[in-house]
Enzyme design. Sequence first.
Site, short mmCIF file in Angstrom:
data_model
loop_
_atom_site.label_atom_id
_atom_site.label_comp_id
_atom_site.label_asym_id
_atom_site.label_seq_id
_atom_site.Cartn_x
_atom_site.Cartn_y
_atom_site.Cartn_z
N SER A 301 8.63 8.98 3.75
CA SER A 301 8.52 10.13 2.85
C SER A 301 7.11 10.24 2.29
CB SER A 301 9.51 9.98 1.68
OG SER A 301 9.04 9.00 0.77
N ASP A 302 6.72 11.46 1.95
CA ASP A 302 5.52 11.58 1.14
C ASP A 302 5.81 10.94 -0.21
OD1 ASP A 302 3.01 12.25 0.24
OD2 ASP A 302 3.12 14.32 0.90
N CYS A 303 4.78 10.54 -0.92
CA CYS A 303 4.98 9.69 -2.09
C CYS A 303 5.68 10.41 -3.23
CB CYS A 303 3.64 9.13 -2.54
SG CYS A 303 2.97 7.99 -1.32
#
Length: 778
Positions: A301-303
């Site tokens: 996932s993106d952060c």
Amino acid sequence: MAASALFRRRNRASLLCFLLALLAHGPALGSAQTPVYACDVAGNPALAGFGFCNGSLPWADRVSDLVGRLTLQEKITFLVNSAGSVARLGIPRYEWWSEALHGVSDVGPGTRFSSNVVPGATSFPQVILTAASFNTTLFQAIGKVVSTEARAMHNVGLAGLTYWSPNINIVRDPRWGRTQETPGEDPLLTSKYATAYVRGLQDRDDGDKDRLKVAACCKHYTAYDLDNWKGVDRYHFNAVVTKQDMDDTFQPPFKSCVIDGNVASVMCSYNQVNGTPTCADPNLLAGVIRGEWKLNGYIVSDCDSLDVYFKSQKYTKTPEEAAAKAILAGLDLNCGSFLGDHTEAAVKAGLVDESAINKAISNNFATLMRLGFFDGDPRSQLYGKLGPKDVCTPENQELAREAARQGIVLLKNNAGALPLSPTAIKNLAVIGPNANVTKTMIGNYAGTPCKYTTPLQGLSAVVGTTYVAGCQNVGCGTADVDGATKAAAGADATVLIMGTDLSIEAESLDRTELTLPGQQQQLVAQVASASKGPVILVIMSGGGIDVGFAKDSDKIASIVWVGLPGEAGGGAIADVIFGAHNPGGRLPMSWYPQSYADKIPMTNMNMRPDNATGYPGRTYRFYTGETVYTFGDGLSYSKVSHELIQSPAKSLSIPLHADHYCRSSECRSVDAADAGEICGSSGMMDLHLKVQNDGEGMKGSHTVFLFTTPPAVHGSPRKQLVGFEKVWLEAGGEAVVKFTVDVCKDLSVVDELGNRKIALGEHVLHVGDLKHSFTIGV
């Protein structure tokens, strides 16, 4: 992407605690230490009895052995970027988050620099300028240098093995703040960049395809190209995308990255696509990436994106539901702590089974095994002899300068004003807020460069210069017109270095204006009027700028775009301006007038024009309005001609069954699945061109573009790139460029339902002014 402001704020306190602990209990901050690795059999012989430490076993057996030894609580610690440790199994903590967008970066916590061991790494041009070279060999060469420096830093405990790069999102809108990180607006160029750069990062010198040098990651999946525009931000944006636009614009680079590049990871984005967060979409993750494309690696996932879709997008009612949806959709790793905090509760609530967690961490462990993390000390492996001496080598720094040279685009050159003569020019006026910058040249997701060569330093190394900043910064609230015009009036030539920096266009910061910021345009105009010699306007920016005023001005002889040219940018700029290098870069994205930004909302995701509403469409493939410069534009100091020496037949017939619906007069296209043998060898068409450099004394590179204009069916592109080749031409020299066009792959279009079709009717292939028309029928 990863370095979201949200994530940085949340982790500032924990990062401070980590640093204090490191100072108190660990080696001196910034000093070299032992690399992080598991299965230290030499130090702990008991580990030899574990199957996951046995390098002779197949990956699947090793992974299964490891997962079977873990408790549920231990498994959950391997779902997050700051992965846990299991002392009883000899597994240390591992930090997944490192960045290598255009050089080894310390943006992620997995990598850092050391003042007395590795103080910096080679910082190549920002991706948008490298892409302007249209040189796939260069893309891969840069990736190889970056991975070598990463491995060298890993061996002294300063870097990880998993790098969340490259960014391969399509530049749909010129205002996007992250344009600089990408290869531009064209799906084919972006696909080829992704494949080449990933292979440069990942491919090992021993040719072992099952193992990885470092692990790359293609991001941000998918239809992500809005950060923060007029109150609409990426954390809340729902990208409404047609199936047609998804399949022929946004998805192709990711498909190429996975299938052709064999990338080890794909990162899902913050935004929703058609109402579903990408990181919670089982169709996009498990269905497409893992299912259709067969990803051999992990999905990350993106952060904080899980936290975002729970709290900001209100996609689920509870955090446990949010965690379960991500894991069940096919997410393997969470950048952030969300899965670490809520997965156990999700399991206890019956929202997700432990078997799904096993599947996720198995993908993560398999990636680390391919990297050699579970094979003991990396210093005894293939890249074990690399160290600080292999970072910032003269060869690597020269490649950074060469990459900038190859990408720089000459957009205007009246009366052959460029190149300037290094002997005739006695005094060069160098003016502008970007004339003596350092950090501006490397843009975002950059590390600490080996060194900087500013534009002023590069030009001053060739001729005598008079420098005036002209503006305090790129915002240029008040221009120093008097000082600048005085310098220009007394110089033999003037170079104005204007543009933007991260205060104007960056992650979390989209533009609303396409013109030069503040009083820059006023400064340029007045200096041009006062200058006694030729005026060269240099634009340093990530995105395009409305320089229509300069394009139309007789006072401005030349316009040069230098992107964000990296640590050696100043030397490369001087090489082009003084003729040591013949510019061969071409624009990887269109430049629009300010009226584009005034009329078109950034939130409209449709690629195709709509005559009913006056919406003009997006990018050179569909846009029907006026541009300042367009995709592929660029000049050189040589005149290059093309001659068609072998062309395809004038017609091509698709054999169909007698009862096929396409026998009717209404038929506009044939489904590629029904095209039979045309989608094999009989559908391959050869086109050969002779390319000649007619220039007088100027050798250089030249990009040959092959475009197609298909029949106007299914909202097909007005023009589309189907191939490009970079050739080197001596002065007066020539080369033969050969293209093989695959009818089903290169000439097909995507229809309104996302199906790939072969359009019937007249197709036009064109290279420069050359055109070859042929008809496809049944």
